[in-house]
Design an enzyme around this catalytic site. Structure first.
Site, short mmCIF file in Angstrom:
data_model
loop_
_atom_site.label_atom_id
_atom_site.label_comp_id
_atom_site.label_asym_id
_atom_site.label_seq_id
_atom_site.Cartn_x
_atom_site.Cartn_y
_atom_site.Cartn_z
N GLU A 147 50.77 77.31 31.69
CA GLU A 147 50.53 76.85 33.06
C GLU A 147 49.51 77.73 33.78
OE1 GLU A 147 53.51 77.06 31.64
OE2 GLU A 147 53.96 74.91 31.55
N HIS A 199 64.72 71.06 34.38
CA HIS A 199 64.12 69.74 34.59
C HIS A 199 64.58 69.15 35.91
CE1 HIS A 199 64.27 70.63 30.27
NE2 HIS A 199 63.01 70.25 30.35
#
Ligand SMILES: Cc1ncc(C[n+]2csc(CCOP(=O)(O)OP(=O)(O)O)c2C)c(N)n1
Ligand SMILES: [Mg+2]
Length: 744
Positions: A465, A536
């Site tokens: 990321e 998540h």
């Protein structure tokens, strides 16, 4: 030399070295001849490099003297690193540069590349935090220059390596997508940093990504310059470590240069620069330097380092070697060299004196003016400007297949349509991240884009990321419109600094001369049924809320997503803003609101000439005044369902307010909605201590409505557990009804 501080000793050392030098003087070379026999450096270049080195040194010495008088506010110097002037000389002023804080000589040398520029005065203004400082407008001491393509860097070491690589990749990408690059096609990106910094995770990811790129035979023309002085503040880098760690990495081509000796270092630097420009391969230049005068003015090395060691380091001062070259070559006599030395000292003090008399930042408005520019009319005009109709017809297939001609659809589809539209409108738009290309993303939100717009505009990155956001900054630096995806909100956190410290800070620290606009798509928030657990279903919003200048939008339905995305892209284009588009995963596929099959959470696709005003929320039941519910994201459909139940139970008319924009919160809008409320409920799926609700409540209180009966429904300060247990820690429909009961 008793009673002198180390800066004064280095100063004296130079003068004494010249006075006492007793070497052999050669026949004075012509400007185009080697400065010394066998050197790749010509005499004319040497004379200029020497001058750049002296400028850098005297800026350091001046800063030490004037700091005590409160006329200079920064003393991290470049002494010992003056060899980096060679890198500047051998590159172009259009090679974007991301520089280490010891880059005084690099800057002085790069300033030569354009006429009429004065490195001494510009630096003095920056040291003095003058509002006339051309780099940052007095906001920080940075090495930066708009005309010279030096993008200002923050003090966070290594944080600039990913964007430097990103810029290198972008130089090449521009050609592939037909984007007119602001720099020549054969430019390279330059990135310097210290030896200790080379160990940082953020540096390592850039080296890895550079190698990953070149391993695939993709160009990545970045010159990593590791200025190795053997130490980081007080921690020594193990002897030989830089060479050991970098000289044998495949796909990161290693070069060594002696930055302490212009005569021998020049050819070595030249080899590295030429290799990088010609092969377009990531190149690692290990530049030997030393550190004279400590880490900063506040670092009294005498207190923690053996004096013998200090004296030895000072004897290795590269300016002594430059002085020897100047004398041996016959280019300078002792007197003329000392005269030059004193002349440059004089110029630095005179500039500092002048800088001290210039205005400083004294008004808050001026300080924050470049942080978050916003031109509402231009943004709206840009957001509602439709892309080419032909392109749309080609991409969507036919007039009948245009998304606005389709029946209502769910959030994921409308985001997908809106992205297709943005790609039609902006040929410079790029979408990238993990799994976004052929697969179309984990939740198929980017499905079809890769096929429609090809690999040059829609592509998978390596799994990192930090690097995804570094790439985004690189593309943005060269005028493209990056739309990176962070796969889950939880995974933003390990790369957060690339937005918080870097991307969102560029306009501020460059006085809005540099912009790296982007729209970061991020899937997040809780409530996924049967999937995920914490990572998540991360509901942490506060990490986004405290980033100055950032815009965060969070749509709860498809039509809002489309109009919001258009506004975010327009904010990027018009005002250079960095934004986050927070997509509530659990609503991607949601079709129904009240009952299974009611289809009430489907929406039509707004025609491309519609957009959302930044800060404007969506209000359901404006007349509802008995209870006003402030919420966003998943909280919107939950609150609408709960409202029905509350009306049934208490007979209240309930208004539900979808904030839509989480950063910055529109406090006026919130106050206006609260004003007519008999009771107030804040439904916040974030966490108790770190959600959005605290901001809403503060806005309500500050507007004078704190006395209204009030309740908050909010998540618990915990990680989100797996399966059904998740619903224990997140607000639910029943909690909202129960809060209303308490208000009744
Ligand atoms: C991420 C980060 N951690 C810590 C610091 C504090 N810090 C500033 S400079 C420095 C040492 C850097 O050493 P090196 O990379 O060798 O550069 P040098 O100062 O020696 O030129 C440290 C630890 C920082 N600025 N950024
Ligand atoms: Mg170091």
């Amino acid at each position: 030399m008793k009673g002198l501080n180390r800066a004064e000793i280095c100063d004296q050392n130079f003068i004494e070295f010249v006075r006492e030098w007793e070497g052999r003087v050669e026949a004075r070379p012509a400007p185009s001849d080697p400065v010394l026999e066998g050197s790749a450096l010509d005499a004319g270049s040497f004379v200029e490099l020497l001058e750049s080195q002296l400028v850098s040194r005297h800026l350091d010495l001046m800063a030490r003297v004037l700091r005590v008088q409160n006329k200079v506010f920064y003393t991290i110097g470049s002494s010992g690193h003056e060899g980096n002037a060679m890198v500047a000389r051998l590159t172009r002023h259009t090679d974007p540069a991301f520089l280490h804080y010891r880059s005084g000589a690099f800057m002085a040398e790069r300033f030569r590349k354009l006429p009429g520029m004065d490195p001494i005065m510009d630096s003095a203004l920056s040291f003095a935090a003058s509002s006339e400082d051309p780099a940052s407008g007095g906001r920080h001491k940075v090495w930066g220059s708009k005309p010279l393509w030096v993008l200002p860097q923050t003090s966070t070491i290594a944080s600039h390596l990913p964007k430097a690589l990103g810029t290198a990749v972008a130089i090449e990408q521009a050609r592939r997508i037909g984007h007119v690059s602001p720099v020549p096609d054969d430019s390279i990106a330059i990135c310097s940093f210290g030896d200790a910094s080379s160990n940082h995770a953020t540096a390592q990811t850039a080296f890895n990504a550079a190698a990953w790129t070149s391993y695939q035979k993709l160009p990545a023309p970045v010159l990593f310059v590791c200025e190795d002085n053997g130490i980081g503040i007080s921690v020594k880098t193990p002897g030989g470590w830089i060479e050991r760690n970098f000289s044998t990495r495949q796909d990161l081509d290693y070069f060594y240069a002696d930055g302490l000796d212009l005569a021998s270092g020049y050819g070595q630097v030249q080899a590295a620069v030429e290799h990088c420009r010609r092969t377009r391969r990531p190149t690692f230049l290990h530049l030997r330097t030393t550190r004279i005068m400590g880490h900063a003015g506040t670092d009294f090395e005498i207190e923690w380092r053996p004096i013998e060691e200090l004296v030895a380091v000072e004897a290795g001062d590269p300016l002594l070697r430059s002085a020897a070259i100047a004398l041996q070559s016959g280019l300078y006599s002792k007197d003329s060299l000392l005269a030059l030395y004193e002349q440059i000292r004089g110029k630095c003090f005179a500039a500092a004196d002048a800088a001290d008399r210039t205005p400083k930042l004294t008004r808050l408005d001026d300080v924050i003016a470049p942080l978050a520019p916003y031109s509402p009319a231009e943004v709206m005009a840009e957001a509602t400007r439709s892309g080419s109709e032909d392109k749309r017809l080609q991409v969507f297939g036919s007039a009948e297949k245009l998304p606005e001609a389709q029946p209502p659809r769910h959030l994921a589809i409308q985001i997908n349509n809106a992205l297709h539209d943005l790609f039609c409108k902006y040929p410079e738009a790029l979408l990238f991240g993990e799994d976004v290309a052929q697969k179309g993303g984990v939740y198929t939100v980017t499905k079809g884009l890769h096929k429609a717009f090809r690999n040059s505009r829609v592509f998978n990155t390596l799994l990192d990321e930090t690097m995804i956001l570094g790439l985004a900054q690189g593309y943005a630096n060269l005028g493209m419109l990056p739309i990176p995806e962070i796969q889950y909100l939880a995974y933003f956190h390990n790369a957060c600094d690339q937005i918080r410290g870097e991307a969102a800070s560029l306009q501020f620290f460059s006085n809005n001369q540099y912009r790296n606009p982007m729209v970061v798509r991020m899937a997040g928030l809780g409530y996924q049924r049967g999937f995920g657990g914490h990572f998540h279903n991360d509901n942490s919003i506060s990490a986004l809320r405290d980033i100055p200048g950032l815009v965060v939008g969070c749509p709860s339905r498809g039509d809002d997503a489309a109009t919001m995305l258009r506004t975010l892209a327009a904010l990027a284009k018009v005002d250079g803003r960095v934004s986050i588009f927070l997509e509530p995963i659990a609503l991607y596929m949601t079709k129904d609101l009240y009952e299974a099959g009611d289809g009430q959470w489907l929406t039509g696709y707004p025609a491309p000439d519609q957009a959302m005003v930044l800060g404007e929320g969506r209000v359901y039941e404006q007349q509802g005044e008995d209870l006003v519910v402030f919420t966003y994201g998943n909280g919107v459909p939950m609150s609408l369902r709960a409202a029905r139940e509350i009306t049934r139970k208490h007979g209240w008319k309930v208004r539900v307010v979808d904030l839509r924009w989480l950063v910055p919160l529109n406090e006026d809008f919130i106050a206006a909605q609260a004003k007519s409320a008999k009771r107030i409920l804040v439904v916040d799926e974030g966490r108790h201590s770190a959600g959005v609700g605290e901001g809403v409540i503060t806005a309500i209180a500050e507007a004078g409505f704190a006395a209204r009966p009030f309740q908050r429904v909010v998540g618990v300060d915990t990680y989100t557990p797996l399966a059904g247990a998740a619903l224990l820690v997140l607000p639910g429909d029943g909690d909202i009804v129960a809060a209303a009961d308490r208000l009744a």
